[in-house]
Design a protein around this motif. Structure first.
Motif, PDB file in Angstrom:
ATOM      1  N   LEU A  98       9.079  10.822  11.955  1.00  0.00           N
ATOM      2  CA  LEU A  98       7.924  10.214  11.590  1.00  0.00           C
ATOM      3  C   LEU A  98       6.926   9.141  12.105  1.00  0.00           C
ATOM      4  O   LEU A  98       6.451   8.861  12.154  1.00  0.00           O
ATOM      5  N   GLN A  99       8.174   8.447  13.161  1.00  0.00           N
ATOM      6  CA  GLN A  99       7.277   7.517  13.988  1.00  0.00           C
ATOM      7  C   GLN A  99       6.718   7.390  14.535  1.00  0.00           C
ATOM      8  O   GLN A  99       5.896   6.544  15.465  1.00  0.00           O
ATOM      9  N   PRO A 100       6.487   8.550  15.946  1.00  0.00           N
ATOM     10  CA  PRO A 100       5.834   8.930  16.228  1.00  0.00           C
ATOM     11  C   PRO A 100       4.044   9.313  16.022  1.00  0.00           C
ATOM     12  O   PRO A 100       2.989   8.520  16.011  1.00  0.00           O
ATOM     13  N   ALA A 101       4.138   9.305  14.501  1.00  0.00           N
ATOM     14  CA  ALA A 101       2.655  10.101  13.653  1.00  0.00           C
ATOM     15  C   ALA A 101       2.593   8.495  13.084  1.00  0.00           C
ATOM     16  O   ALA A 101       1.025   8.107  12.881  1.00  0.00           O
ATOM     17  N   LEU A 102       3.270   7.711  12.705  1.00  0.00           N
ATOM     18  CA  LEU A 102       2.756   6.496  12.893  1.00  0.00           C
ATOM     19  C   LEU A 102       2.195   5.573  13.602  1.00  0.00           C
ATOM     20  O   LEU A 102       1.636   4.548  13.929  1.00  0.00           O
ATOM     21  N   ALA A 103       2.770   5.698  14.705  1.00  0.00           N
ATOM     22  CA  ALA A 103       2.755   4.908  15.793  1.00  0.00           C
ATOM     23  C   ALA A 103       0.596   5.531  16.679  1.00  0.00           C
ATOM     24  O   ALA A 103      -0.127   4.253  16.904  1.00  0.00           O
ATOM     25  N   THR A 104       0.816   6.892  15.906  1.00  0.00           N
ATOM     26  CA  THR A 104      -0.441   7.389  16.627  1.00  0.00           C
ATOM     27  C   THR A 104      -1.459   6.825  15.790  1.00  0.00           C
ATOM     28  O   THR A 104      -2.227   5.605  15.915  1.00  0.00           O
ATOM     29  N   ALA A 105      -0.977   6.424  14.156  1.00  0.00           N
ATOM     30  CA  ALA A 105      -1.790   6.356  13.399  1.00  0.00           C
ATOM     31  C   ALA A 105      -1.505   4.286  13.558  1.00  0.00           C
ATOM     32  O   ALA A 105      -3.606   3.401  12.975  1.00  0.00           O
ATOM     33  N   ALA A 106      -1.081   3.381  13.965  1.00  0.00           N
ATOM     34  CA  ALA A 106      -1.233   2.262  14.652  1.00  0.00           C
ATOM     35  C   ALA A 106      -2.379   1.802  15.579  1.00  0.00           C
ATOM     36  O   ALA A 106      -3.414   0.914  16.176  1.00  0.00           O
ATOM     37  N   LYS A 107      -2.252   3.088  16.581  1.00  0.00           N
ATOM     38  CA  LYS A 107      -2.535   3.041  18.079  1.00  0.00           C
ATOM     39  C   LYS A 107      -4.340   2.619  17.096  1.00  0.00           C
ATOM     40  O   LYS A 107      -5.168   2.616  17.576  1.00  0.00           O
ATOM     41  N   GLU A 108      -5.074   4.511  16.357  1.00  0.00           N
ATOM     42  CA  GLU A 108      -5.892   4.413  15.875  1.00  0.00           C
ATOM     43  C   GLU A 108      -6.228   3.092  14.338  1.00  0.00           C
ATOM     44  O   GLU A 108      -7.377   3.065  14.901  1.00  0.00           O
ATOM     45  N   ALA A 109      -5.717   2.249  14.395  1.00  0.00           N
ATOM     46  CA  ALA A 109      -6.582   1.453  13.616  1.00  0.00           C
ATOM     47  C   ALA A 109      -6.446   0.522  14.774  1.00  0.00           C
ATOM     48  O   ALA A 109      -6.798  -1.111  13.731  1.00  0.00           O
ATOM     49  N   GLY A 110      -6.422   0.109  15.254  1.00  0.00           N
ATOM     50  CA  GLY A 110      -6.479  -1.275  16.390  1.00  0.00           C
ATOM     51  C   GLY A 110      -4.888  -2.207  16.486  1.00  0.00           C
ATOM     52  O   GLY A 110      -5.550  -3.406  16.732  1.00  0.00           O
ATOM     53  N   LYS A 151       0.523  -0.845   0.005  1.00  0.00           N
ATOM     54  CA  LYS A 151      -0.230   0.204  -0.122  1.00  0.00           C
ATOM     55  C   LYS A 151       1.148   1.449   0.142  1.00  0.00           C
ATOM     56  O   LYS A 151       1.863   1.527   0.472  1.00  0.00           O
ATOM     57  N   ALA A 152       0.372   2.058  -0.914  1.00  0.00           N
ATOM     58  CA  ALA A 152       1.516   3.254  -0.890  1.00  0.00           C
ATOM     59  C   ALA A 152       0.318   4.475   0.048  1.00  0.00           C
ATOM     60  O   ALA A 152      -0.312   4.407  -0.369  1.00  0.00           O
ATOM     61  N   VAL A 166      -2.419   6.989   6.398  1.00  0.00           N
ATOM     62  CA  VAL A 166      -1.461   5.438   7.223  1.00  0.00           C
ATOM     63  C   VAL A 166      -2.667   5.039   8.078  1.00  0.00           C
ATOM     64  O   VAL A 166      -2.701   3.706   8.082  1.00  0.00           O
ATOM     65  N   THR A 167      -3.732   5.316   9.118  1.00  0.00           N
ATOM     66  CA  THR A 167      -4.620   4.755   9.844  1.00  0.00           C
ATOM     67  C   THR A 167      -5.149   3.850   8.733  1.00  0.00           C
ATOM     68  O   THR A 167      -5.610   2.546   9.610  1.00  0.00           O
ATOM     69  N   ALA A 168      -6.188   4.273   7.840  1.00  0.00           N
ATOM     70  CA  ALA A 168      -6.917   3.174   7.015  1.00  0.00           C
ATOM     71  C   ALA A 168      -6.044   2.730   6.360  1.00  0.00           C
ATOM     72  O   ALA A 168      -6.499   0.974   6.558  1.00  0.00           O
ATOM     73  N   ALA A 169      -4.991   2.348   5.879  1.00  0.00           N
ATOM     74  CA  ALA A 169      -3.774   1.755   5.418  1.00  0.00           C
ATOM     75  C   ALA A 169      -3.671   0.634   6.698  1.00  0.00           C
ATOM     76  O   ALA A 169      -2.974  -0.629   5.876  1.00  0.00           O
ATOM     77  N   LEU A 170      -3.695   0.732   7.572  1.00  0.00           N
ATOM     78  CA  LEU A 170      -2.881   0.098   8.678  1.00  0.00           C
ATOM     79  C   LEU A 170      -4.118  -0.704   9.243  1.00  0.00           C
ATOM     80  O   LEU A 170      -4.317  -2.693   9.708  1.00  0.00           O
ATOM     81  N   LYS A 171      -5.345  -0.769   9.188  1.00  0.00           N
ATOM     82  CA  LYS A 171      -6.565  -0.821   9.243  1.00  0.00           C
ATOM     83  C   LYS A 171      -6.530  -2.979   9.277  1.00  0.00           C
ATOM     84  O   LYS A 171      -6.606  -2.854   8.534  1.00  0.00           O
ATOM     85  N   GLY A 172      -6.747  -3.488  10.404  1.00  0.00           N
ATOM     86  CA  GLY A 172      -6.673  -5.171  10.435  1.00  0.00           C
ATOM     87  C   GLY A 172      -5.578  -5.732  11.226  1.00  0.00           C
ATOM     88  O   GLY A 172      -4.783  -6.180  11.437  1.00  0.00           O
ATOM     89  N   ALA A 173      -4.767  -4.949  11.114  1.00  0.00           N
ATOM     90  CA  ALA A 173      -3.481  -4.786  11.442  1.00  0.00           C
ATOM     91  C   ALA A 173      -3.275  -5.623  12.838  1.00  0.00           C
ATOM     92  O   ALA A 173      -3.657  -4.663  14.517  1.00  0.00           O
ATOM     93  N   ASP A 174      -3.021  -6.290  13.597  1.00  0.00           N
ATOM     94  CA  ASP A 174      -2.372  -6.298  14.492  1.00  0.00           C
ATOM     95  C   ASP A 174      -1.134  -5.974  15.235  1.00  0.00           C
ATOM     96  O   ASP A 174      -0.754  -5.869  16.675  1.00  0.00           O
TER      97      ASP A 174
END
Length: 286
Positions: A90-102, A58-59, A69-77
């Motif tokens: 940029l990792q804090p933003a990536l982590a925030t997206a991961a958290k919001e994606a579940g 996913k680009a 990024v949140t949308a791209a990470l939906k479903g990731a454990d």
């Protein structure tokens, strides 16, 4: 078993490619259900290769575009970061997206020496990320692996053994851990799928393929290549410190300084947690 079945990987550079391949091996074996690979360019040869192997590539416009990024990470454990260089900011933003994606677990981009307690210069982004992960309540796992045994012997780092000349910090006698990227990928994916989740969250894994000083490395290299003589130069710690004070983002000087202090001897405390893991010695990559 961790219960982590769906993985997302951000970055497919020097280490990410190897972890992605091992995740895809696990997918074939049935241990992993899905592998998402985030990249800023899905048209590269590497992205196409991973897609052909079964990755959902996913680009995303940028790793700090939290909505995308949140949308791209939906479903990731579990989200694994292998982004490097300036992009680590940029990792804090990536982590925030991961958290919001579940996501249930985040693996920061470490893949190096001991980073604990370092809060300035090139280490600052790592420290900032861990504080952010604690703040948002996203569990994380760190992997300290030492130097990449199959990659690090390059002139850019003054470690070009094959050029016949190397430069070490201080006296070259400090121990350093070496682990190949293939072996890192194997261990990381095994740990994230086979170990209980409670043994992953908040854990720092210290693994290494072998441990030597740089002076020992030169002797091993010369023994493997009879007739070869490597010229060794040494940079005093005081000079390295002066360079870092003048430019806190002098990557090479910082690395040589930290290597000389033994901070890349991560130890093999966790090698035994997977007895079947038999990492290759550094001499395999000379």
């Amino acid at each position: 078993m961790s219960g982590l079945k769906n993985f997302a990987l951000a970055g497919v550079g020097r280490i990410g490619t190897f972890i992605a391949d091992e995740l895809l091996n696990a997918k074939v074996a049935g241990t992993v259900d899905s592998v998402v690979v985030l990249t800023r360019d899905s048209t590269t040869d590497e992205a196409k290769r991973l897609s052909a192997r079964g990755a959902d590539v996913k680009a995303v416009p940028a790793y700090d575009d939290v909505a995308a990024v949140t949308a791209a990470l939906k479903g990731a454990d579990c989200v694994i970061s292998t982004i490097s260089g300036a992009a680590t900011m940029l990792q804090p933003a990536l982590a925030t997206a991961a958290k919001e994606a579940g996501a249930r677990l985040f693996v920061p981009s470490e893949w190096a020496g001991v980073s604990a307690g370092k809060t300035s210069g090139i280490h600052a982004p790592k420290a900032a990320l861990l504080g952010h992960l604690d703040k948002i309540g996203l569990p994380y796992t760190l992997f300290w692996t030492g130097l990449a045994a199959d990659f690090v012997w390059i002139p850019l780092l003054d470690l070009g053994l094959s050029t016949g000349k190397v430069i070490f910090g201080d006296d070259g006698n400090a121990p350093v851990s070496f682990t190949s990227r293939t072996d890192i990928g194997r261990y990381v994916v095994h740990a994230l799928t086979a170990f209980p989740l409670e043994e992953l969250a908040g854990k720092t894994f210290r693994i290494e393929g072998s441990r030597h000083s740089f002076n020992e490395i030169v002797r091993l290299y010369e023994a493997k290549h009879p007739g070869t003589k490597v010229e060794v130069q040494y940079t005093p710690l005081s000079e390295l410190k002066s360079r870092i004070e003048a430019n806190p983002y002098d990557v090479k000087s910082t690395l040589q300084h930290d290597w000389a202090l033994g901070e890349w001897a991560v130890g093999n405390d966790d090698n035994g947690k997977w007895p079947e893991w038999k990492p290759a010695p550094v001499t395999d990559f000379f």
